[in-house]
Design a protein around this motif. Structure first.
Motif, PDB file in Angstrom:
ATOM      1  N   SER A  39       0.829  -1.206   0.000  1.00 20.64           N
ATOM      2  CA  SER A  39       0.000   0.000   0.000  1.00 20.64           C
ATOM      3  C   SER A  39       0.865   1.258   0.000  1.00 20.64           C
ATOM      4  O   SER A  39       0.603   2.213  -0.736  1.00 20.64           O
ATOM      5  CB  SER A  39      -0.919  -0.013   1.218  1.00 20.64           C
ATOM      6  N   ILE A  40       1.918   1.236   0.838  1.00 21.38           N
ATOM      7  CA  ILE A  40       2.838   2.384   0.899  1.00 21.38           C
ATOM      8  C   ILE A  40       3.527   2.585  -0.448  1.00 21.38           C
ATOM      9  O   ILE A  40       3.631   3.694  -0.964  1.00 21.38           O
ATOM     10  CB  ILE A  40       3.893   2.167   2.010  1.00 21.38           C
ATOM     11  N   LYS A  41       3.978   1.464  -1.025  1.00 19.39           N
ATOM     12  CA  LYS A  41       4.671   1.531  -2.323  1.00 19.39           C
ATOM     13  C   LYS A  41       3.749   2.094  -3.405  1.00 19.39           C
ATOM     14  O   LYS A  41       4.149   2.934  -4.212  1.00 19.39           O
ATOM     15  CB  LYS A  41       5.149   0.135  -2.715  1.00 19.39           C
ATOM     16  N   THR A  42       2.477   1.634  -3.397  1.00 21.42           N
ATOM     17  CA  THR A  42       1.499   2.113  -4.398  1.00 21.42           C
ATOM     18  C   THR A  42       1.268   3.612  -4.265  1.00 21.42           C
ATOM     19  O   THR A  42       1.223   4.340  -5.255  1.00 21.42           O
ATOM     20  CB  THR A  42       0.160   1.368  -4.224  1.00 21.42           C
ATOM     21  N   ASN A  43       1.136   4.108  -3.011  1.00 17.74           N
ATOM     22  CA  ASN A  43       0.925   5.535  -2.780  1.00 17.74           C
ATOM     23  C   ASN A  43       2.114   6.368  -3.239  1.00 17.74           C
ATOM     24  O   ASN A  43       1.956   7.447  -3.810  1.00 17.74           O
ATOM     25  CB  ASN A  43       0.652   5.811  -1.297  1.00 17.74           C
ATOM     26  N   ILE A  44       3.315   5.861  -2.968  1.00 16.31           N
ATOM     27  CA  ILE A  44       4.530   6.581  -3.375  1.00 16.31           C
ATOM     28  C   ILE A  44       4.622   6.669  -4.890  1.00 16.31           C
ATOM     29  O   ILE A  44       4.927   7.720  -5.457  1.00 16.31           O
ATOM     30  CB  ILE A  44       5.792   5.892  -2.794  1.00 16.31           C
ATOM     31  N   ARG A  70       2.119   6.473  -7.008  1.00 14.00           N
ATOM     32  CA  ARG A  70       1.059   7.358  -7.484  1.00 14.00           C
ATOM     33  C   ARG A  70       1.436   8.830  -7.309  1.00 14.00           C
ATOM     34  O   ARG A  70       1.180   9.658  -8.184  1.00 14.00           O
ATOM     35  CB  ARG A  70      -0.233   7.045  -6.713  1.00 14.00           C
ATOM     36  N   GLU A  71       2.044   9.135  -6.174  1.00 16.32           N
ATOM     37  CA  GLU A  71       2.480  10.511  -5.899  1.00 16.32           C
ATOM     38  C   GLU A  71       3.544  10.949  -6.901  1.00 16.32           C
ATOM     39  O   GLU A  71       3.512  12.072  -7.416  1.00 16.32           O
ATOM     40  CB  GLU A  71       3.039  10.588  -4.467  1.00 16.32           C
ATOM     41  N   LYS A  75       1.917  11.693 -10.243  1.00 17.34           N
ATOM     42  CA  LYS A  75       1.205  12.970 -10.240  1.00 17.34           C
ATOM     43  C   LYS A  75       2.179  14.137 -10.364  1.00 17.34           C
ATOM     44  O   LYS A  75       1.941  15.096 -11.093  1.00 17.34           O
ATOM     45  CB  LYS A  75       0.374  13.115  -8.960  1.00 17.34           C
ATOM     46  N   MET A  85       2.074  10.115   4.985  1.00 20.41           N
ATOM     47  CA  MET A  85       2.087  10.537   3.586  1.00 20.41           C
ATOM     48  C   MET A  85       1.705  12.016   3.521  1.00 20.41           C
ATOM     49  O   MET A  85       0.773  12.458   4.194  1.00 20.41           O
ATOM     50  CB  MET A  85       1.082   9.712   2.771  1.00 20.41           C
TER      51      MET A  85
END
Length: 428
Positions: A18-23, A25-26, A29, A171
């Motif tokens: 989950s952390i990896k996916t958010n990073i 995605r950020e 962007k 995050m």
């Protein structure tokens, strides 16, 4: 006693994923935002010509000068950042100075992109040469000791080292993205950029090369026009997009014209009609008509005149400056060019309710001379200009004055106006 929940190995894996996916995605962007900023400094051909204020032919010529190896200029492509930066520096040095760091950043990013592309191509060529020239060696079987060492390494990789139980990952919150509606009185003009007020906040600057800080003295005038509100995309406090951005640039151009007219009047410098016609080339017929409609009660009359404009003509602003004691007041008036029976008629219409419509006649050869004469008359400090026209005073003989029509009902006004056109040879 507080109950603790034991986290399994799978829970840790899910949390890490989950952390990896958010990073990721950020990062995507941020990369997309950076690309958007770079593209703003790499406009398409037509957009670049408009911003620079030069013709398409001149732009194509100058691109070839800055890119000597280029034989064909593609008008459906974006300009190179380096080329656009040089053009901006040449044609709008003030804008270049204001956004110099962003322009240089875009040029640097472009240079790095092409350098990486070149290196990648060279690597592929080198790899192809090596694969062609170097013979493939026969694969040697590993020894017993090497097999054991490889097995030990594989076992080490499979070991999972759990994270400590107390893990806090924070995050950074993403900036809020929202479309907002902004009235013109909440647009703040600065030198070469605008800002907007919304919900008690102030946005960052958005580049508009025609904007000037001095427009703040025209705030009441802007408010009186009742223009269509702007639709703006905000990300945080940053303006990312203005749906009707062209109207902002066009409005800024008109404000510069009005400001210049007031300054010229104070210096005793006459307005040149040819210059005015040249200046409004970048302003749409729609916005000029909208401004003419904004301050008048004669909506149907203005709409009729706009619909009857001769081919290739726009409503020509003729700002009337009226001295009043030690101060100046301005009145928006417009000249509409209509054609009837191969004759041109210049219709002078005010945005003030109740003002009569004044008609002048001319032909193609004398058109500019008559427009200039009307401009000189409207911009003169004399009083009771309209009464002098009605009396046909001696100093109005060069205007081609043909008569006036008062406003009552729209049908009556239209009928009287068309009669005036059809009887242009008669004196009224």
């Amino acid at each position: 006693m507080k109950k603790t929940t034991k986290l399994t190995q799978q829970d840790w894996k899910d949390a890490l994923n989950s952390i990896k996916t958010n990073i990721v995605r950020e990062k995507e962007k941020k990369k997309a935002h950076q690309k958007e900023l770079e593209n703003e400094l790499r406009p398409y051909f037509n957009q670049a010509a408009y911003r620079l204020g030069i013709s398409h032919q001149q732009l194509a010529t100058e691109i070839k000068i800055f890119q000597p190896g280029l034989t064909d200029v593609r008008t459906d492509r974006r300009l190179k950042a380096s080329t656009y930066a040089k053009l901006i520096k040449k044609h709008n040095p003030a804008y270049y100075q204001l956004f110099e760091s962003k322009l240089k950043s875009a040029v640097k990013a472009e240079k790095e992109y092409f350098q990486k592309k070149k290196e990648s191509t060279l690597k592929l060529i080198t790899a192809d040469i090596k694969e062609t020239c170097v013979p493939i060696k026969a694969k040697r079987k590993p020894t017993k000791h090497e097999k054991r060492a490889n097995k030990r390494e594989q076992q080490k990789e499979k070991l999972v080292h759990p994270l400590p139980r107390e893990v806090s990952v924070r995050m950074a919150p993403l900036p809020i993205s929202q479309w907002i509606t902004v009235e013109w009185q909440d647009v703040l003009f600065e030198d070469f950029l605008i800002k907007v007020k919304y919900n008690g906040n102030l946005s960052h600057g958005y580049p508009v090369s025609e904007s000037r800080k001095s427009f703040r003295f025209l705030r009441n005038y802007i408010k009186s026009l009742r223009l269509t509100a702007l639709s703006i995309l905000l990300v945080g406090n940053e303006i990312r997009q203005i749906k009707n951005a062209e109207s902002v640039r066009e409005m800024a151009t008109l404000l510069r014209i009005k400001e210049q007219l007031i300054e010229d009047f104070q210096r005793g410098k006459p307005t040149t009609a040819v210059d005015m016609i040249e200046k409004i080339k970048s302003v749409s017929k729609h916005l000029l008509t909208q401004i003419a409609l904004a301050g008048t009660g004669e909506v149907m009359c203005i709409e009729y005149l706009a619909s009857q404009l001769a081919g290739g003509f726009k409503p020509i602003p003729a700002f009337e400056i009226i001295p009043s004691g030690n101060s100046l007041s301005t009145e928006d008036t417009f000249i509409f060019v209509l054609e009837r029976q191969s004759k041109l008629f210049l219709v002078w219409e005010s945005t003030v309710h109740g003002r009569a419509t004044y008609v002048f006649k001319t032909d193609t050869d004398s058109y500019l001379d008559v427009v200039q004469a009307i401009y000189d008359y409207i911009g003169s400090p004399r009083k009771a200009k309209r009464m002098s026209l009605r009396k046909r005073d001696a100093d109005t003989s060069n205007l081609g004055y043909d008569g006036y029509v008062t406003h009552s009902t729209f049908n009556h006004w239209q009928q009287k106006l068309e009669i005036s056109f059809s009887q242009h040879s008669e004196n009224h």
